[in-house]
Design a protein around this motif. Structure first.
Motif, mmCIF file in Angstrom:
data_model
loop_
_atom_site.group_PDB
_atom_site.id
_atom_site.type_symbol
_atom_site.label_atom_id
_atom_site.label_comp_id
_atom_site.label_asym_id
_atom_site.label_seq_id
_atom_site.Cartn_x
_atom_site.Cartn_y
_atom_site.Cartn_z
ATOM 1 N N ASP A 159 0.826 -1.205 0.000
ATOM 2 C CA ASP A 159 0.000 0.000 0.000
ATOM 3 C C ASP A 159 0.864 1.261 0.000
ATOM 4 O OD1 ASP A 159 -2.276 -1.508 -0.070
ATOM 5 O OD2 ASP A 159 -2.770 -1.265 2.047
ATOM 6 N N PHE A 160 1.983 1.224 0.742
ATOM 7 C CA PHE A 160 2.893 2.374 0.752
ATOM 8 C C PHE A 160 3.498 2.586 -0.636
ATOM 9 C CE2 PHE A 160 7.023 4.392 1.208
ATOM 10 C CZ PHE A 160 6.739 5.474 2.033
ATOM 11 N N ILE A 161 3.915 1.490 -1.271
ATOM 12 C CA ILE A 161 4.501 1.573 -2.617
ATOM 13 C C ILE A 161 3.509 2.205 -3.595
ATOM 14 C CG2 ILE A 161 5.319 0.205 -4.596
ATOM 15 C CD1 ILE A 161 6.275 -1.893 -2.465
ATOM 16 N N LEU A 162 2.267 1.763 -3.537
ATOM 17 C CA LEU A 162 1.252 2.287 -4.448
ATOM 18 C C LEU A 162 0.962 3.763 -4.184
ATOM 19 C CD1 LEU A 162 -1.288 -0.687 -4.690
ATOM 20 C CD2 LEU A 162 0.636 -0.126 -6.186
ATOM 21 N N ASP A 163 0.989 4.151 -2.910
ATOM 22 C CA ASP A 163 0.788 5.561 -2.594
ATOM 23 C C ASP A 163 1.926 6.403 -3.152
ATOM 24 O OD1 ASP A 163 -0.682 7.706 -1.004
ATOM 25 O OD2 ASP A 163 1.350 7.866 -0.200
ATOM 26 N N MET A 164 3.165 5.944 -2.993
ATOM 27 C CA MET A 164 4.307 6.665 -3.548
ATOM 28 C C MET A 164 4.176 6.795 -5.066
ATOM 29 S SD MET A 164 6.863 7.774 -1.530
ATOM 30 C CE MET A 164 5.580 8.471 -0.489
ATOM 31 N N ALA A 165 3.799 5.698 -5.705
ATOM 32 C CA ALA A 165 3.682 5.694 -7.170
ATOM 33 C C ALA A 165 2.572 6.621 -7.652
ATOM 34 C CB ALA A 165 3.432 4.273 -7.667
ATOM 35 N N PHE A 175 1.220 2.546 -13.667
ATOM 36 C CA PHE A 175 0.523 1.326 -14.094
ATOM 37 C C PHE A 175 1.368 0.077 -13.813
ATOM 38 C CE2 PHE A 175 -0.042 -2.002 -17.284
ATOM 39 C CZ PHE A 175 -1.379 -2.322 -17.084
ATOM 40 N N VAL A 176 2.639 0.127 -14.198
ATOM 41 C CA VAL A 176 3.524 -1.032 -14.017
ATOM 42 C C VAL A 176 3.684 -1.359 -12.535
ATOM 43 C CG1 VAL A 176 5.897 -1.864 -14.284
ATOM 44 C CG2 VAL A 176 4.756 -0.733 -16.195
ATOM 45 N N THR A 177 3.854 -0.330 -11.714
ATOM 46 C CA THR A 177 4.010 -0.548 -10.274
ATOM 47 C C THR A 177 2.770 -1.200 -9.685
ATOM 48 O OG1 THR A 177 5.485 1.363 -10.072
ATOM 49 C CG2 THR A 177 4.427 0.583 -8.054
ATOM 50 N N ARG A 178 1.611 -0.689 -10.074
ATOM 51 C CA ARG A 178 0.358 -1.251 -9.571
ATOM 52 C C ARG A 178 0.194 -2.707 -10.010
ATOM 53 N NH1 ARG A 178 -2.604 2.289 -11.450
ATOM 54 N NH2 ARG A 178 -3.422 1.254 -13.314
ATOM 55 N N ARG A 179 0.466 -2.985 -11.290
ATOM 56 C CA ARG A 179 0.278 -4.340 -11.815
ATOM 57 C C ARG A 179 1.284 -5.312 -11.215
ATOM 58 N NH1 ARG A 179 -2.927 -8.004 -12.344
ATOM 59 N NH2 ARG A 179 -2.641 -9.489 -14.041
ATOM 60 N N GLU A 180 2.546 -4.897 -11.100
ATOM 61 C CA GLU A 180 3.570 -5.768 -10.507
ATOM 62 C C GLU A 180 3.188 -6.164 -9.087
ATOM 63 O OE1 GLU A 180 7.252 -3.658 -10.728
ATOM 64 O OE2 GLU A 180 7.787 -4.510 -12.677
ATOM 65 N N ASN A 181 2.703 -5.206 -8.334
ATOM 66 C CA ASN A 181 2.336 -5.487 -6.949
ATOM 67 C C ASN A 181 1.070 -6.317 -6.833
ATOM 68 O OD1 ASN A 181 4.101 -4.043 -4.702
ATOM 69 N ND2 ASN A 181 4.182 -2.804 -6.548
ATOM 70 N N GLU A 182 0.155 -6.149 -7.774
ATOM 71 C CA GLU A 182 -1.018 -7.020 -7.809
ATOM 72 C C GLU A 182 -0.597 -8.470 -8.005
ATOM 73 O OE1 GLU A 182 -3.478 -5.577 -10.945
ATOM 74 O OE2 GLU A 182 -4.366 -3.970 -9.742
ATOM 75 N N LEU A 183 0.311 -8.691 -8.947
ATOM 76 C CA LEU A 183 0.783 -10.046 -9.244
ATOM 77 C C LEU A 183 1.549 -10.640 -8.068
ATOM 78 C CD1 LEU A 183 1.963 -9.538 -12.942
ATOM 79 C CD2 LEU A 183 -0.061 -10.799 -12.166
ATOM 80 N N LEU A 184 2.394 -9.822 -7.432
ATOM 81 C CA LEU A 184 3.151 -10.302 -6.273
ATOM 82 C C LEU A 184 2.222 -10.716 -5.134
ATOM 83 C CD1 LEU A 184 6.127 -7.773 -6.172
ATOM 84 C CD2 LEU A 184 6.322 -10.252 -6.441
#
Length: 203
Positions: A159-165, A175-184
């Protein structure tokens, strides 16, 4: 005479001191440090289950491997409590100076430790899944508890990563950050389900 610089070591603080510091918005601690502390507890509970299993099963190369790497992860997560503070240093300085370009450039590095926590919780769940078939009934609940804490640590870090992005101007990066983290997180959730199923079979 040069001015003394006081370096605060957060990993040495008591739980009470650490949580108070995290609650204070004026403090340098942030989500990554809190997630690292939770991740360390998750690893510790897996280590506890592994130690009980080793005592019951009499050891073995793979069990030794799980115990050793679980302890490495626990120690590493404690180390990351302070590393998260360091990785956000450039962002804090850029915000203080009001330099928009520097702020933009510093947002991705500021997420480095939360990203590492997400990845390492995946490694912890892999160790837990391997331990499940040998884990005695009296230690199984430690593995379940470790699994839930690992997911919580990874989820809050994500959630912190997505907020930063979300504050970055680059739409592709967002988009890439959100998708990568969804997959992880999907991978972590899948491994957690596997652990729950294995432990249910053993109970």
């Amino acid at each position: 005479m040069a001015e003394k610089i006081l370096v605060e070591v957060y990993r040495k603080k008591t739980v009470d001191e650490l949580s108070q510091a995290l609650a204070n918005p004026e403090n340098r601690l942030d989500t990554g440090s809190g997630a690292a502390a939770v991740a360390a507890v998750a690893a510790a509970l897996m280590c506890r289950a592994a130690a009980i299993t080793a005592k019951t099963a009499g050891g073995g190369d793979r069990l030794d491997y799980i115990c050793r790497n679980g302890e490495i992860l626990r120690s590493y997560m404690v180390h990351l409590i302070d590393e998260d503070v360091k990785c956000r240093g450039p962002l804090r300085r850029a915000v203080k100076e009001g330099d928009a370009r520097a702020i933009e450039a510093a947002r991705q590095p500021a997420s480095a430790i939360p990203a590492e926590i997400v990845n390492m919780m995946g490694k912890l769940l892999e160790l837990s899944a391997e331990l499940c078939p040998q884990c005695p009934k009296e230690a199984a609940h430690y593995l379940r508890e470790s699994t839930e804490l690992a997911l919580s640590a990874a989820g809050s870090a994500r959630d912190f990563i997505l907020d930063m992005a979300s504050h970055c101007s680059d739409e592709t990066y967002r988009f890439v950050t959100r998708r990568e983290n969804e997959l992880l997180m999907e991978q972590l959730d899948s491994k957690a389900k596997e652990i729950r199923a294995l432990l249910k079979q053993e109970s």
